[in-house]
Design a protein around this motif. Structure first.
Motif, short mmCIF file in Angstrom:
data_model
loop_
_atom_site.label_atom_id
_atom_site.label_comp_id
_atom_site.label_asym_id
_atom_site.label_seq_id
_atom_site.Cartn_x
_atom_site.Cartn_y
_atom_site.Cartn_z
N ASN B 73 0.89 -1.06 -0.14
CA ASN B 73 -0.12 0.14 -0.04
C ASN B 73 0.92 1.23 -0.04
OD1 ASN B 73 -2.39 -1.41 -0.13
ND2 ASN B 73 -3.02 -1.17 2.15
N ALA B 74 1.96 1.32 0.78
CA ALA B 74 2.93 2.47 0.86
C ALA B 74 3.34 2.68 -0.44
CB ALA B 74 3.95 2.26 1.94
N VAL B 75 3.68 1.80 -1.31
CA VAL B 75 4.23 1.96 -2.60
C VAL B 75 3.33 2.22 -3.58
CG1 VAL B 75 5.39 0.63 -4.48
CG2 VAL B 75 6.23 0.52 -2.28
N LYS B 76 1.88 1.69 -3.44
CA LYS B 76 0.95 1.83 -4.53
C LYS B 76 0.26 3.21 -4.35
CE LYS B 76 -2.88 -0.63 -3.69
NZ LYS B 76 -3.72 -1.79 -3.76
N TYR B 77 -0.09 3.79 -3.21
CA TYR B 77 -0.85 4.92 -3.13
C TYR B 77 -0.08 5.93 -3.08
CZ TYR B 77 -5.14 1.95 -2.37
OH TYR B 77 -6.00 0.98 -2.34
N GLN B 78 0.62 6.39 -4.37
CA GLN B 78 1.43 7.44 -4.46
C GLN B 78 1.32 7.97 -5.76
OE1 GLN B 78 4.43 8.22 -2.87
NE2 GLN B 78 4.51 6.75 -1.13
N GLU B 79 1.58 9.38 -5.86
CA GLU B 79 1.36 10.08 -7.16
C GLU B 79 2.51 10.21 -7.78
OE1 GLU B 79 -2.68 11.79 -6.73
OE2 GLU B 79 -1.15 11.64 -8.31
N ASN B 80 3.78 10.13 -7.04
CA ASN B 80 5.01 10.28 -7.79
C ASN B 80 5.81 9.16 -7.50
OD1 ASN B 80 7.52 10.82 -8.84
ND2 ASN B 80 8.00 12.54 -7.56
N GLU B 81 5.86 8.08 -8.45
CA GLU B 81 6.69 6.79 -8.20
C GLU B 81 8.07 7.12 -8.03
OE1 GLU B 81 6.60 3.92 -11.26
OE2 GLU B 81 4.32 3.66 -10.91
N GLN B 82 8.75 8.15 -8.44
CA GLN B 82 10.06 8.48 -8.28
C GLN B 82 10.58 8.85 -6.96
OE1 GLN B 82 11.58 7.85 -11.18
NE2 GLN B 82 9.52 7.47 -12.16
N ASN B 83 9.64 9.27 -6.16
CA ASN B 83 10.11 9.96 -5.01
C ASN B 83 9.48 8.99 -3.55
OD1 ASN B 83 11.50 11.54 -3.18
ND2 ASN B 83 9.51 12.94 -3.12
N ILE B 84 9.53 7.97 -3.70
CA ILE B 84 8.74 7.15 -2.65
C ILE B 84 9.43 7.01 -1.42
CG2 ILE B 84 7.47 5.08 -1.96
CD1 ILE B 84 6.92 4.40 -4.85
N CYS B 85 9.08 7.36 -0.47
CA CYS B 85 9.88 7.41 0.82
C CYS B 85 9.02 6.75 1.87
CB CYS B 85 10.14 8.78 1.32
SG CYS B 85 11.32 9.92 0.25
N ILE B 86 9.62 5.69 2.49
CA ILE B 86 9.05 4.84 3.34
C ILE B 86 9.82 4.41 4.61
CG2 ILE B 86 7.85 2.60 3.97
CD1 ILE B 86 7.43 2.32 0.77
N SER B 87 9.39 4.92 5.83
CA SER B 87 9.95 4.45 7.02
C SER B 87 9.21 3.49 7.81
CB SER B 87 10.58 5.73 7.95
OG SER B 87 9.31 6.45 8.10
N VAL B 88 10.08 2.52 8.57
CA VAL B 88 9.38 1.56 9.24
C VAL B 88 10.16 1.44 10.86
CG1 VAL B 88 9.18 -0.88 9.32
CG2 VAL B 88 8.79 0.19 7.21
N GLY B 89 9.25 1.17 11.93
CA GLY B 89 10.09 1.16 12.98
C GLY B 89 9.24 0.40 14.21
N ALA B 90 9.82 0.42 15.08
CA ALA B 90 8.98 -0.39 16.33
C ALA B 90 9.24 0.35 17.65
CB ALA B 90 9.30 -1.80 16.31
N CYS B 91 8.43 0.32 18.64
CA CYS B 91 8.79 0.70 19.79
C CYS B 91 7.80 -0.31 20.84
CB CYS B 91 8.58 2.14 20.09
SG CYS B 91 6.69 2.64 20.14
N ARG B 92 8.77 -0.31 22.23
CA ARG B 92 8.02 -0.92 23.20
C ARG B 92 7.08 -0.06 24.01
NH1 ARG B 92 12.12 -4.73 22.78
NH2 ARG B 92 10.96 -6.76 23.21
N ASP B 93 5.95 -0.58 24.32
CA ASP B 93 4.95 0.17 25.05
C ASP B 93 5.04 -0.78 26.61
OD1 ASP B 93 2.88 1.11 26.54
OD2 ASP B 93 1.59 1.23 24.78
N GLU B 94 5.92 -0.50 27.37
CA GLU B 94 5.79 -1.21 28.62
C GLU B 94 4.61 -1.24 29.37
OE1 GLU B 94 10.34 -1.74 28.25
OE2 GLU B 94 8.81 -2.55 29.32
N GLN B 95 3.98 -0.19 29.24
CA GLN B 95 2.77 -0.01 30.18
C GLN B 95 1.77 -1.18 29.26
OE1 GLN B 95 0.66 3.86 30.01
NE2 GLN B 95 0.74 3.88 32.30
N LYS B 96 1.69 -1.26 28.37
CA LYS B 96 0.37 -2.11 27.93
C LYS B 96 1.04 -3.48 27.65
CE LYS B 96 -2.52 1.36 25.74
NZ LYS B 96 -3.22 1.94 24.48
N ASN B 97 2.49 -3.61 27.81
CA ASN B 97 2.93 -4.84 27.51
C ASN B 97 2.97 -5.35 26.10
OD1 ASN B 97 4.73 -6.80 28.49
ND2 ASN B 97 3.11 -7.73 29.60
N GLN B 98 3.30 -4.43 25.21
CA GLN B 98 2.95 -4.53 23.65
C GLN B 98 4.14 -3.78 22.80
OE1 GLN B 98 -0.75 -3.15 22.82
NE2 GLN B 98 -0.16 -1.11 22.66
#
Lengths: 148, 179
Positions: B73-98
């Motif tokens: 989806n991140a790649v598809k729903y773009q106006e400009n194919e030449q300038n696709i920027c995607i970042s992915v990450g994760a973080c721990r939520d200690e409080q919710k244990n997730q």
């Protein structure tokens, strides 16, 4: 500038189906004034005179709404529900024109107050004939309420 | 990705699938998915940022489907194919244990008033003419994540890209998947 009376509001997200529908209606000279909207959000904006259609009045109702069910953003059922819930629009004839033959869709449409439910034929000629029949019935034979 | 029938089959088979749990590297999985999507769409994003990813306990095959759909989806729903920027990450939520995973794109974005519809089956916010799609991808993502005991949500602004989030329980033992 006087607004030409809109006869048919066609709510259809599929361009091919919309093209065919418009051609079938034009062939029968039934589409003197037809407007095509591509999703439920645009349909509601058009009917209620909001968003990109804020210069329209809600009292300037189309003679019939041809309504697809599966549309992006807002679907046909939601459009139908909103149209039936407003005093200025609740009497507009609504014809569901959809590929769905699901009993639950048919039942829900009538529950929400659709006047008619047409399943779009897959066969091209049958499709064109169906649309012609629908247009003829709702624009020439049927008498709409006087809304204004 | 894939045809409507393939996607519907994936979706319906999900409930019959046996639950698999193993410990695996989310980092490795995400990188593989990026490669798979780039190959399938024949589009190489201009910029891909993958943050630190934890080791995860879950079903790698199903979570692969999640990433394939989200990255697709991140790649598809773009106006400009030449300038696709995607970042992915994760973080721990200690409080919710997730652990919360996210994927952010610079694509066309969507209107937040429809955010509750995003993950519905056959629900789309665009026509086929604008962007190809069946309306099953995100429904599948939600189902898979829910099966893991997690949740999905998204934030966006039209024209300014979107961020999709999903959470997974942060436990290595004794997870009750329940469904």
């Amino acid at each position: 500038m006087a607004n030409k009376k809109v006869e048919i509001l066609l709510c259809e997200d599929n361009k091919r189906d919309a093209d065919l529908t418009m051609r079938a209606l034009k062939r029968q000279k039934l589409a003197n004034s037809m407007v095509w909207v591509k999703d439920g959000e645009e349909a509601l904006n058009y009917i209620f005179g909001e968003g990109e259609y804020k210069n329209r009045s809600v009292k300037d109702a189309p003679r019939v709404i041809l309504l697809d069910i599966k549309m992006p953003k807002v679907n046909g059922m939601e459009v139908l529900q909103k149209v039936r819930s407003h005093p200025d629009t609740k009497h507009i004839p609504v014809v569901m024109m959809t590929s769905s033959q699901e009993e639950k869709d048919i039942m829900k449409s009538y529950d929400l107050g659709a006047n008619s439910y047409i399943v779009k034929p897959v066969d091209f000629n049958k499709f064109m004939d169906s649309v012609s029949d629908v247009g003829f019935y709702w624009l020439l034979l049927n008498k709409p309420p006087n809304i204004s | 990705m894939g045809t409507l029938i393939d996607e519907l089959l994936s979706f319906s088979r999900l409930s019959r699938k046996e639950k698999v749990r193993e410990i695996f590297s989310m980092d490795k999985l995400v990188r593989e998915c990026f490669n798979e999507v780039a190959e399938a769409y024949a589009i190489e994003p201009a910029k891909v940022d993958i943050g630190n990813m934890p080791v995860v306990y879950g079903d790698p095959k199903l979570l692969r489907q999640v990433w394939i759909n989200l990255i697709g989806n991140a790649v598809k729903y773009q106006e400009n194919e030449q300038n696709i920027c995607i970042s992915v990450g994760a973080c721990r939520d200690e409080q919710k244990n997730q652990i919360v995973f996210w994927i952010k794109d610079n694509g066309v974005g969507f209107n937040m008033k429809y955010s509750d519809k995003l993950f519905g089956v056959f629900q789309r916010l665009h026509s086929e003419d604008e962007f190809e799609g069946t309306g099953i991808g995100l429904a599948l993502v939600r189902r898979i994540v829910n099966r893991h005991g997690g949740d999905v949500w998204a934030e966006s602004k039209i024209g300014e890209g979107s961020t999709f989030y999903f959470s997974l329980p942060d436990k290595q033992k004794g997870i009750d998947y329940g469904e």
